[in-house]
Design a protein around this motif. Structure first.
Motif, PDB file in Angstrom:
ATOM      1  N   GLU A 197       0.829  -1.212   0.000  1.00  0.00           N
ATOM      2  CA  GLU A 197       0.000   0.000   0.000  1.00  0.00           C
ATOM      3  C   GLU A 197       0.857   1.254   0.000  1.00  0.00           C
ATOM      4  O   GLU A 197       0.587   2.222  -0.734  1.00  0.00           O
ATOM      5  N   GLY A 198       1.924   1.258   0.806  1.00  0.00           N
ATOM      6  CA  GLY A 198       2.782   2.432   0.891  1.00  0.00           C
ATOM      7  C   GLY A 198       3.467   2.749  -0.426  1.00  0.00           C
ATOM      8  O   GLY A 198       3.550   3.911  -0.847  1.00  0.00           O
ATOM      9  N   ALA A 199       3.951   1.709  -1.108  1.00  0.00           N
ATOM     10  CA  ALA A 199       4.615   1.931  -2.399  1.00  0.00           C
ATOM     11  C   ALA A 199       3.641   2.473  -3.435  1.00  0.00           C
ATOM     12  O   ALA A 199       3.979   3.380  -4.216  1.00  0.00           O
ATOM     13  N   LEU A 200       2.424   1.935  -3.439  1.00  0.00           N
ATOM     14  CA  LEU A 200       1.420   2.434  -4.381  1.00  0.00           C
ATOM     15  C   LEU A 200       1.032   3.873  -4.054  1.00  0.00           C
ATOM     16  O   LEU A 200       0.887   4.709  -4.947  1.00  0.00           O
ATOM     17  N   ARG A 201       0.876   4.167  -2.766  1.00  0.00           N
ATOM     18  CA  ARG A 201       0.516   5.533  -2.377  1.00  0.00           C
ATOM     19  C   ARG A 201       1.596   6.524  -2.803  1.00  0.00           C
ATOM     20  O   ARG A 201       1.297   7.606  -3.321  1.00  0.00           O
ATOM     21  N   ASP A 202       2.860   6.145  -2.581  1.00  0.00           N
ATOM     22  CA  ASP A 202       3.968   7.035  -2.968  1.00  0.00           C
ATOM     23  C   ASP A 202       3.976   7.271  -4.471  1.00  0.00           C
ATOM     24  O   ASP A 202       4.220   8.396  -4.942  1.00  0.00           O
ATOM     25  N   LEU A 203       3.716   6.220  -5.243  1.00  0.00           N
ATOM     26  CA  LEU A 203       3.722   6.359  -6.695  1.00  0.00           C
ATOM     27  C   LEU A 203       2.540   7.196  -7.177  1.00  0.00           C
ATOM     28  O   LEU A 203       2.679   8.034  -8.072  1.00  0.00           O
TER      29      LEU A 203
ATOM     30  N   LEU B 272      -7.437  -1.874  -0.091  1.00  0.00           N
ATOM     31  CA  LEU B 272      -6.039  -1.419  -0.101  1.00  0.00           C
ATOM     32  C   LEU B 272      -5.844  -0.311  -1.131  1.00  0.00           C
ATOM     33  O   LEU B 272      -5.189   0.703  -0.848  1.00  0.00           O
ATOM     34  N   LEU B 273      -6.412  -0.478  -2.303  1.00  0.00           N
ATOM     35  CA  LEU B 273      -6.249   0.527  -3.359  1.00  0.00           C
ATOM     36  C   LEU B 273      -6.943   1.836  -2.991  1.00  0.00           C
ATOM     37  O   LEU B 273      -6.431   2.926  -3.264  1.00  0.00           O
ATOM     38  N   ARG B 274      -8.096   1.721  -2.348  1.00  0.00           N
ATOM     39  CA  ARG B 274      -8.772   2.943  -1.899  1.00  0.00           C
ATOM     40  C   ARG B 274      -7.908   3.688  -0.900  1.00  0.00           C
ATOM     41  O   ARG B 274      -7.747   4.914  -0.988  1.00  0.00           O
ATOM     42  N   ARG B 275      -7.332   2.966   0.048  1.00  0.00           N
ATOM     43  CA  ARG B 275      -6.477   3.615   1.048  1.00  0.00           C
ATOM     44  C   ARG B 275      -5.219   4.211   0.417  1.00  0.00           C
ATOM     45  O   ARG B 275      -4.673   5.196   0.908  1.00  0.00           O
ATOM     46  N   ALA B 276      -4.747   3.595  -0.674  1.00  0.00           N
ATOM     47  CA  ALA B 276      -3.565   4.120  -1.362  1.00  0.00           C
ATOM     48  C   ALA B 276      -3.858   5.404  -2.123  1.00  0.00           C
ATOM     49  O   ALA B 276      -2.938   6.048  -2.629  1.00  0.00           O
ATOM     50  N   GLY B 277      -5.130   5.765  -2.235  1.00  0.00           N
ATOM     51  CA  GLY B 277      -5.493   7.057  -2.810  1.00  0.00           C
ATOM     52  C   GLY B 277      -5.785   7.065  -4.288  1.00  0.00           C
ATOM     53  O   GLY B 277      -5.793   8.131  -4.909  1.00  0.00           O
ATOM     54  N   VAL B 278      -6.049   5.888  -4.883  1.00  0.00           N
ATOM     55  CA  VAL B 278      -6.329   5.881  -6.311  1.00  0.00           C
ATOM     56  C   VAL B 278      -7.696   6.503  -6.597  1.00  0.00           C
ATOM     57  O   VAL B 278      -8.600   6.479  -5.756  1.00  0.00           O
ATOM     58  N   THR B 279      -7.846   7.039  -7.778  1.00  0.00           N
ATOM     59  CA  THR B 279      -9.109   7.634  -8.207  1.00  0.00           C
ATOM     60  C   THR B 279     -10.102   6.569  -8.624  1.00  0.00           C
ATOM     61  O   THR B 279     -11.308   6.717  -8.435  1.00  0.00           O
ATOM     62  N   GLY B 280      -9.591   5.495  -9.246  1.00  0.00           N
ATOM     63  CA  GLY B 280     -10.471   4.453  -9.752  1.00  0.00           C
ATOM     64  C   GLY B 280      -9.798   3.097  -9.734  1.00  0.00           C
ATOM     65  O   GLY B 280      -8.569   2.992  -9.672  1.00  0.00           O
ATOM     66  N   VAL B 281     -10.620   2.049  -9.771  1.00  0.00           N
ATOM     67  CA  VAL B 281     -10.133   0.673  -9.842  1.00  0.00           C
ATOM     68  C   VAL B 281     -10.776   0.019 -11.054  1.00  0.00           C
ATOM     69  O   VAL B 281     -12.001   0.035 -11.210  1.00  0.00           O
ATOM     70  N   SER B 282      -9.940  -0.554 -11.914  1.00  0.00           N
ATOM     71  CA  SER B 282     -10.382  -1.198 -13.150  1.00  0.00           C
ATOM     72  C   SER B 282     -10.239  -2.709 -12.991  1.00  0.00           C
ATOM     73  O   SER B 282      -9.186  -3.198 -12.574  1.00  0.00           O
ATOM     74  N   PHE B 283     -11.302  -3.463 -13.339  1.00  0.00           N
ATOM     75  CA  PHE B 283     -11.287  -4.897 -13.053  1.00  0.00           C
ATOM     76  C   PHE B 283     -12.241  -5.639 -13.981  1.00  0.00           C
ATOM     77  O   PHE B 283     -13.111  -5.037 -14.617  1.00  0.00           O
ATOM     78  N   ASP B 284     -12.056  -6.961 -14.051  1.00  0.00           N
ATOM     79  CA  ASP B 284     -12.928  -7.847 -14.811  1.00  0.00           C
ATOM     80  C   ASP B 284     -14.163  -8.107 -13.955  1.00  0.00           C
ATOM     81  O   ASP B 284     -14.090  -8.800 -12.936  1.00  0.00           O
TER      82      ASP B 284
END
Length: 340
Positions: free
Chosen positions: A200-206, A231-243
């Motif tokens: 999560e931390g690495a994704l948030r930093d990126l 986890l992705l929500r906490r990392a601060g992403v705007t959206g999640v793309s999935f099947d």
């Protein structure tokens, strides 16, 4: 909805995931920009060979880290060689084509790169093992990727001045990284699961580095089962793309919390390979069912969902790829016109 839910693409949007069939950059860019008015994207053409695949393209973006092709895959090098140069050349060709077909364009424009954890799982160190097994190598890769993405995004903004650039990080290996399911070079063992806080931390930093001062959207795409929505929500992403077909009811709570926090769902509901297409309203019927099951307001459905193919279209015929993108547009319009 939170302020973060105010999107760059508006309600009832559709887009693709990234890859397209064929080897002609101009034809791919023409198809994508002609099909998608609200959220076109920079196509990937892996049929051209190593360097045009998603790992090779992203390896070519890295700063002070280089890679070349071995029979087993991409391996880190001491200096840029033929494979790195080819990856950069093809990316330049793709950007030239996109620039040609986006003259005067104003709006959201999506570009893709492999995220830090899938990159670490795919790139080999000199001994042949994945960088994933070396915490220091993972940190170095993430830092190099952040620098490379800053330069890449700046180039896209320069070429298409009216665009608000949306960065998609492709993380198909993320669930396997979290579960300790990525196999070592021998195939007999797996690498230890990476701590969720480290991931999560690495994704948030990126995400923070990619946004910079512009606060442009960042989406994470994973077409594998078990996407870690919380986890992705906490990392601060705007959206999640999935099947969408891989969702289970076990993920309902995490998805509901993500939507309520303003996270956009990029729902892969249209098959990525040739086959019959249902009517557009039928393609998003499952999305409506999910919405009702979660007790979410119909009024935010078209704002909270972007319709996409289930994964990339590299394995489709050119005719089907065009039809699939057009179908996504019609399905998204049906959500906007009739959210109930």
């Amino acid at each position: 909805m939170s302020e973060k839910s105010t999107s760059s693409w508006g309600a009832g949007a559709a887009t693709g995931v990234g890859s397209m069939p064929g080897t002609d950059a101009r034809e791919a860019a023409k198809t994508v920009t002609g099909s998608l008015e609200a959220l076109p994207y920079l196509p990937e053409l892996p049929a051209r060979g190593p360097g045009a695949d998603m790992i090779g393209r992203t390896a070519g973006m890295l700063v002070e880290v280089f890679a070349h092709v071995e029979p087993s895959g991409w391996r880190i090098s001491d200096r840029p060689g033929r494979d790195t140069k080819r990856a950069r050349s093809w990316l330049g060709e793709d950007l030239d084509a996109l620039e040609e077909f986006t003259q005067g364009y104003e709006g959201a424009l999506k570009v893709s790169a492999v995220g830090p954890w899938t990159l670490a799982a795919a790139l080999e160190l000199r001994g042949g093992e994945a960088a994933l097994g070396d915490a220091g190598a993972c940190r170095d890769l993430a830092a190099s990727l952040a620098e490379g993405l800053r330069a890449h995004l700046a180039d896209v903004r320069r070429r298409v001045p009216g665009a608000r650039v949306v960065l998609q990080l492709d993380e198909p290996s993320l669930p396997a990284v979290l579960r300790g399911q990525v196999r070592t070079a021998s195939g007999y063992r797996t690498y230890r699961a990476v701590d969720r806080a480290v991931v999560e931390g690495a994704l948030r930093d990126l995400v923070t580095a990619a946004r910079g001062a512009t606060d442009e959207p960042v989406v994470v795409h994973s077409c594998a089962p078990g996407v870690p929505f919380a986890l992705l929500r906490r990392a601060g992403v705007t959206g999640v793309s999935f099947d969408f077909s891989l969702l289970t009811e076990r993920e309902d709570d995490a998805i509901g919390e993500a939507v309520e926090a303003g996270t956009t769902l990029f729902t892969g509901v249209v098959p990525g390979t040739d086959g019959p297409l249902s009517d557009p309203a039928g393609s998003v019927m499952g999305v409506r069912t999910l919405w009702r099951r979660l007790g979410l307001s119909p009024g935010i459905l078209a704002e909270s969902v972007v319709v996409t193919p289930s994964c990339g279209l590299a394995g489709a015929s050119p005719a089907y790829a065009r039809a699939a993108l057009a179908h996504c547009v019609r399905a998204a319009k049906s959500l906007a016109d009739n959210p109930e």
